[in-house]
Design an enzyme around this catalytic site. Structure first.
Site, PDB file in Angstrom:
ATOM      1  N   ASP A  11       9.947 -16.069  -7.442  1.00 45.54           N
ATOM      2  CA  ASP A  11       9.279 -16.964  -6.501  1.00 45.54           C
ATOM      3  C   ASP A  11       8.120 -17.739  -7.134  1.00 45.54           C
ATOM      4  O   ASP A  11       7.867 -18.881  -6.772  1.00 45.54           O
ATOM      5  CB  ASP A  11       8.734 -16.149  -5.319  1.00 45.54           C
ATOM      6  N   THR A  12       7.425 -17.115  -8.092  1.00 48.87           N
ATOM      7  CA  THR A  12       6.231 -17.758  -8.656  1.00 48.87           C
ATOM      8  C   THR A  12       6.574 -18.951  -9.535  1.00 48.87           C
ATOM      9  O   THR A  12       5.689 -19.660  -9.972  1.00 48.87           O
ATOM     10  CB  THR A  12       5.401 -16.764  -9.479  1.00 48.87           C
TER      11      THR A  12
END
Lengths: 472, 100
Positions: free
Chosen positions: A400-401
């Site tokens: 996600d990052t």
């Protein structure tokens, strides 16, 4: 008469402790000072109970719960893996909230159980039961909210071998329900103040504030969990301060409001680091985005191919994530960086996302453990401009990052700052599968032509990559 | 229990400590967010004092069943929060130390 002087000493130690905890070099000292303050506080309270307000008649009632509690805390704190520390902080926080709520409830229950006990005068009654009511509300709310936060950080719970995933759910109308519930608990507190002998009020307060705690945390996604835990921590401080009003204890008042205020500021600071607002975190409706179905596939690469891409690389940026933490591969990753520097004189840096690994500072802790030099760990905003000139971005167990979906207007990730790995010349992703991350969104980076996927456990894959690199 | 003459004094302490808490934390590097949160959490276990006095009130009232159970449970949970909180913060900070 001089016994409460100990509380002053404890309060000063707490203040110094918190102050020192917010600077890297003095942080360990800060923690020792606050724990010393706590020891002084408990000692003072025991002395006051023995000599001030009448002797202690039943030591068992004090020593047994204290010993059991200390043992539980110590075992949990020492046994927990480094990856599960955020859960632990949330759990302890829930304990603290519950303790405040229980003290307040015991205080209320006294009058329910003993009808011969005279009620205090109206003014005292209002303050005492008002404070008890609020302490109970915040306390129960903190307990259930923290427990749900623990579940969310763990991802779910296994009951009799069946896995239950932690739910995230929250349509916009849920905010209305929350406001109504807050109104309800205020009404119940007023009822409690008016008629403290009625057993229904404390019980209804317990029920409604427990539900409120769950509803507050339910719509909040995994990446925002540290913010929520910090906010609940601030609340449990306020609950302790209210308890201080009930039993007239200056230290509870000071330490409680100190934690309440500084915890709140810390919450804001954390929100800023993630480019979020507190109201956004708390009230943004969660749009049902049940994990996207994966429709695309990508052929995995092998370590030899990746070693070829790395041949002669001038600049490599490593992007660590939760996967590195889970596989404990930080040492292998450090070896990889050293190998590159030795072989091709490559410049290696680590890009640290503020919430990588589900708690702020998690990656720094792990890399520091592997003796990665501090200068090589660069925070997201400083490293992002460097990606276009970087030969290879190596993503280890992060998803996600570095998901470009965050740049879009809608979706669970919308607005989250990300690491721009997609701007690098080549991207290598070490990951167990193409599976979605915590937010449940497919990641476009995996399917780019310039991306190579190394499917497997981070530690194993990095080991093989090191071997391939050494032989090439 | 509560003493009306002390209420204003208590309120003063409460408000001043809130101001102090706000001033105390301004710039915290991201790496320290979690240890600071954990340390503050351990300090909020100060409700252990409330739980201690709770047990005493119960003793003086002759150990009523439900109230003493609540007080004992409160004491145990608060103590777990305090000891566990400081221990886990210590562990986190120790991991940073290896750097030097």
């Amino acid at each position: 008469m001089w016994i409460p002087f100990g509380y002053l000493i404890a309060a000063v130690l707490f203040i110094l402790g918190l102050k020192k905890l917010s600077h890297p070099r003095t942080a360990p000292l800060g923690n020792r000072l606050s724990s010393l303050g706590m020891a002084v506080a408990i000692g003072t309270a025991l002395v006051q109970m023995q000599f001030g307000s009448g002797p202690i008649t039943n030591w068992n009632l004090i020593l047994l719960p204290m010993g059991a509690g200390a043992l539980i805390g110590l075992v949990l704190a020492c046994k927990a893996k480094t990856t599960s520390m955020p859960e632990l902080v949330a759990l302890f926080n829930g304990f603290g909230g519950a303790a405040s709520a229980l003290v307040a409830s015991a205080e209320c229950w006294k009058f329910v159980e003993a009808s011969e006990l005279a009620l205090p005068d109206p003014f005292t009654k209002t303050i005492a039961f008002g404070a008890a009511g609020f302490s109970a509300i915040i306390g129960w709310c903190t307990l259930t909210g923290s427990l749900l936060a623990v579940l969310k950080l763990l991802g779910g719970v296994s009951v009799f071998g069946k896995w239950w995933a932690a739910p995230t759910w929250g349509p916009a109308w849920l905010n209305v329900v929350k406001v109504l519930l807050v109104a309800l608990v205020v009404v119940l507190t007023v009822a409690l103040v008016n008629d403290p002998r009625d057993a229904r009020w404390p019980i209804l307060l317990l029920a409604s504030s427990s539900v409120l705690g769950v509803l507050l945390v339910l719509p909040i996604g995994g990446a925002d969990m540290p913010v929520v835990v910090s906010l609940l921590n601030s609340l449990s401080g306020i609950a302790a301060a209210f308890t201080g009003f009930i039993i007239n204890n200056p230290l509870l008042l000071v330490a409680g409001s100190l934690v309440g205020a500084s915890g709140f500021i810390l919450t804001i600071v954390m929100c800023k680091a993630m480019n979020r607002t507190l109201t956004g975190v708390l009230f943004q409706p969660y749009t049902a985005h049940a994990s996207e179905k994966l429709t695309r596939t990508k052929v995995g690469s092998d370590p030899e191919e990746v070693a070829m891409v790395l041949d002669g690389a001038r600049k490599v940026i490593i992007v660590p994530g939760y996967g590195m933490a889970v596989s404990q591969s930080q040492h292998v990753v450090k070896e990889f960086a050293e190998l590159l520097a030795q072989k091709y004189d490559t410049e290696v840096k680590y890009a640290i996302h503020p919430v990588a690994g589900r708690m702020p500072g998690h990656m720094n802790v792990l890399l520091a453990e592997a003796n990665v030099p501090y200068e090589q760990m660069v925070e997201m905003d400083d490293i992002n401009p460097e990606f276009p000139e970087c030969d290879v971005a190596l993503v280890i167990g992060a998803n996600d990052t570095c998901n470009p979906a965050a740049r879009e207007e809608t979706g669970p990730l919308a607005g989250m700052p990300i690491i721009n790995v997609d701007q690098a010349q080549h991207v290598v992703v070490v990951k167990r599968s193409l599976g979605v991350g915590y937010a449940g969104v497919d990641n476009d980076v995996f399917y780019l032509d310039k991306t190579m996927m190394l499917f497997g456990d981070a530690k194993t894959m990095m080991g093989q990559l090191n071997k391939a690199l050494a032989e090439s | 229990m509560i003493d009306p003459s002390l209420f204003l004094l208590n309120l003063t302490l409460f408000v001043l400590a809130i101001f102090l808490g706000v001033e105390l934390i301004n710039k915290v590097p991201a790496t320290l967010h979690t240890p600071l949160m954990s340390g503050a959490n351990a300090v909020s276990g100060i409700s252990v004092i409330g739980a201690l006095f709770g047990t005493q009130i119960v003793m003086q009232d002759g150990g009523r069943s439900v109230a003493s159970l609540l007080a004992g449970l409160a004491l145990m949970l608060a103590m777990a929060n305090v000891v566990g909180g400081f221990a886990v913060t210590h562990r986190m900070l120790n991991m940073f130390k290896k750097k030097s």
